[in-house]
Design a protein around this motif. Structure first.
Motif, PDB file in Angstrom:
ATOM      1  N   ARG A  75       0.751  -1.249   0.037  1.00 35.03           N
ATOM      2  CA  ARG A  75      -0.074  -0.045  -0.003  1.00 35.03           C
ATOM      3  C   ARG A  75       0.991   1.246   0.207  1.00 35.03           C
ATOM      4  O   ARG A  75       2.065   1.448   0.733  1.00 35.03           O
ATOM      5  CB  ARG A  75      -0.812  -0.046   1.242  1.00 35.03           C
ATOM      6  CG  ARG A  75      -1.948   1.028   1.244  1.00 35.03           C
ATOM      7  CD  ARG A  75      -2.738   0.879   2.387  1.00 35.03           C
ATOM      8  NE  ARG A  75      -3.784   2.134   2.823  1.00 35.03           N
ATOM      9  CZ  ARG A  75      -4.511   2.314   3.645  1.00 35.03           C
ATOM     10  NH1 ARG A  75      -4.333   2.006   4.877  1.00 35.03           N
ATOM     11  NH2 ARG A  75      -5.443   3.334   3.521  1.00 35.03           N
ATOM     12  N   ARG A  76       0.562   2.288  -0.711  1.00 33.90           N
ATOM     13  CA  ARG A  76       1.294   3.559  -0.713  1.00 33.90           C
ATOM     14  C   ARG A  76       1.142   4.177   0.706  1.00 33.90           C
ATOM     15  O   ARG A  76       0.224   4.176   1.343  1.00 33.90           O
ATOM     16  CB  ARG A  76       0.489   4.622  -1.783  1.00 33.90           C
ATOM     17  CG  ARG A  76       0.648   4.105  -3.117  1.00 33.90           C
ATOM     18  CD  ARG A  76       0.070   4.993  -4.071  1.00 33.90           C
ATOM     19  NE  ARG A  76      -0.043   4.650  -5.455  1.00 33.90           N
ATOM     20  CZ  ARG A  76       0.927   4.625  -6.324  1.00 33.90           C
ATOM     21  NH1 ARG A  76       1.998   5.203  -6.066  1.00 33.90           N
ATOM     22  NH2 ARG A  76       0.752   4.190  -7.575  1.00 33.90           N
ATOM     23  N   GLU A  77       2.345   4.604   1.119  1.00 36.02           N
ATOM     24  CA  GLU A  77       2.284   5.054   2.316  1.00 36.02           C
ATOM     25  C   GLU A  77       1.654   6.598   2.745  1.00 36.02           C
ATOM     26  O   GLU A  77       1.248   6.671   3.680  1.00 36.02           O
ATOM     27  CB  GLU A  77       3.939   5.509   2.816  1.00 36.02           C
ATOM     28  CG  GLU A  77       4.666   4.179   3.115  1.00 36.02           C
ATOM     29  CD  GLU A  77       5.973   4.313   3.408  1.00 36.02           C
ATOM     30  OE1 GLU A  77       6.774   5.406   3.219  1.00 36.02           O
ATOM     31  OE2 GLU A  77       6.684   3.359   4.005  1.00 36.02           O
ATOM     32  N   ALA A  78       1.249   7.144   1.518  1.00 32.62           N
ATOM     33  CA  ALA A  78       0.419   8.416   1.465  1.00 32.62           C
ATOM     34  C   ALA A  78      -0.755   7.987   1.748  1.00 32.62           C
ATOM     35  O   ALA A  78      -1.616   8.703   2.593  1.00 32.62           O
ATOM     36  CB  ALA A  78       0.738   9.073   0.081  1.00 32.62           C
ATOM     37  N   ALA A  79      -1.145   7.094   1.207  1.00 26.99           N
ATOM     38  CA  ALA A  79      -2.669   6.264   1.528  1.00 26.99           C
ATOM     39  C   ALA A  79      -2.747   5.883   3.008  1.00 26.99           C
ATOM     40  O   ALA A  79      -3.749   6.025   3.696  1.00 26.99           O
ATOM     41  CB  ALA A  79      -3.022   5.162   0.606  1.00 26.99           C
TER      42      ALA A  79
END
Length: 237
Positions: A75-79
């Motif tokens: 998962r994208r860390e921004a998400a």
């Protein structure tokens, strides 16, 4: 026998392609075997606030992995709303490693941000990021010199990094994921082009290691750094 069939001291194939993005002042795509990292350098005309009025420059870094850089999607860390501890630790390592090769007085009161984005991961992503990050930094500094914004070269030496470890009881250079995940000892060696040490990260992953084994890994690392610096020189020639 190593899973890749390489000799104990053999590096994976190294490729550094420069000028791969349109807008960044310095950029490269570094490939160390199946580990591919896009490195870009951005010049900012002011240094961080904590250096205001000091006359000193700064180099910092950010690091990230694309969701399908690995076998399964991350998962994208921004998400997620925050960076992982691993990401923070790696980007701090990249930043302080690159700063070790910089004369911050000659740099002037400005900042260069080096972004390292892992496109594909097969072990050694932090090492490839440091090695490629230096190339992107070199290209950005070249633009400052060409424009006359600085009068002397602030890069005092090359900076590169390689992983070495104890795999199946033997000291090996440049671990890929298959070796890294099974290594009894894992180490990251960051050095200058003149083989001066910047940082060594070593830990026993499943078995302790001896002083003799540590010396073997240091010898392998020095040879690996020589190969990486040669690739850097060829890329920026």
């Amino acid at each position: 026998m190593r899973p890749s069939g390489r000799n104990l001291s053999e590096m994976r194939p190294i490729s550094i392609e420069t000028g791969v993005t349109k807008h960044a002042e310095g950029s490269c795509l570094i490939k160390v075997g199946d580990t591919h990292v896009l490195c870009t350098a951005t010049i900012e005309d002011r240094a961080p606030s904590f250096l205001k009025g000091s006359g000193l420059g700064w180099v910092t870094a950010e690091y990230g992995m694309l969701p399908r850089a690995t076998n399964s999607r991350n998962r994208r860390e921004a998400a997620a709303g925050k960076q992982s501890g691993r990401t923070q630790e790696i980007q701090r390592l990249i930043g302080r490693s690159l700063r070790a090769g910089v004369d911050r007085v000659a740099f002037g009161e400005r900042q260069i941000v080096v972004d390292c984005d892992v496109i594909q991961a097969d072990g050694g992503t932090r090492c490839a990021s440091i090695t490629g990050g230096w190339v992107a930094l070199r290209l950005a500094v070249n633009k400052l010199l060409k424009a006359g914004l600085i009068t002397s070269d602030p890069l005092v030496d090359h900076v590169a990094a390689v992983s070495c470890g104890i795999y199946a009881g033997q000291a090996v250079c440049d671990l890929d994921y298959a070796e890294d995940s099974e290594a009894g000892t894992d180490g990251n060696f960051i050095m200058t082009g003149s083989r001066k040490l910047i940082e060594v990260q070593m830990s026993a992953e499943g078995a302790t290691f001896s002083r003799d084994q540590m010396n073997q890994l240091m010898d392998l690392a020095e040879a690996g750094i020589d190969a990486l610096v040669a690739a850097q020189k060829a890329a920026v020639a």
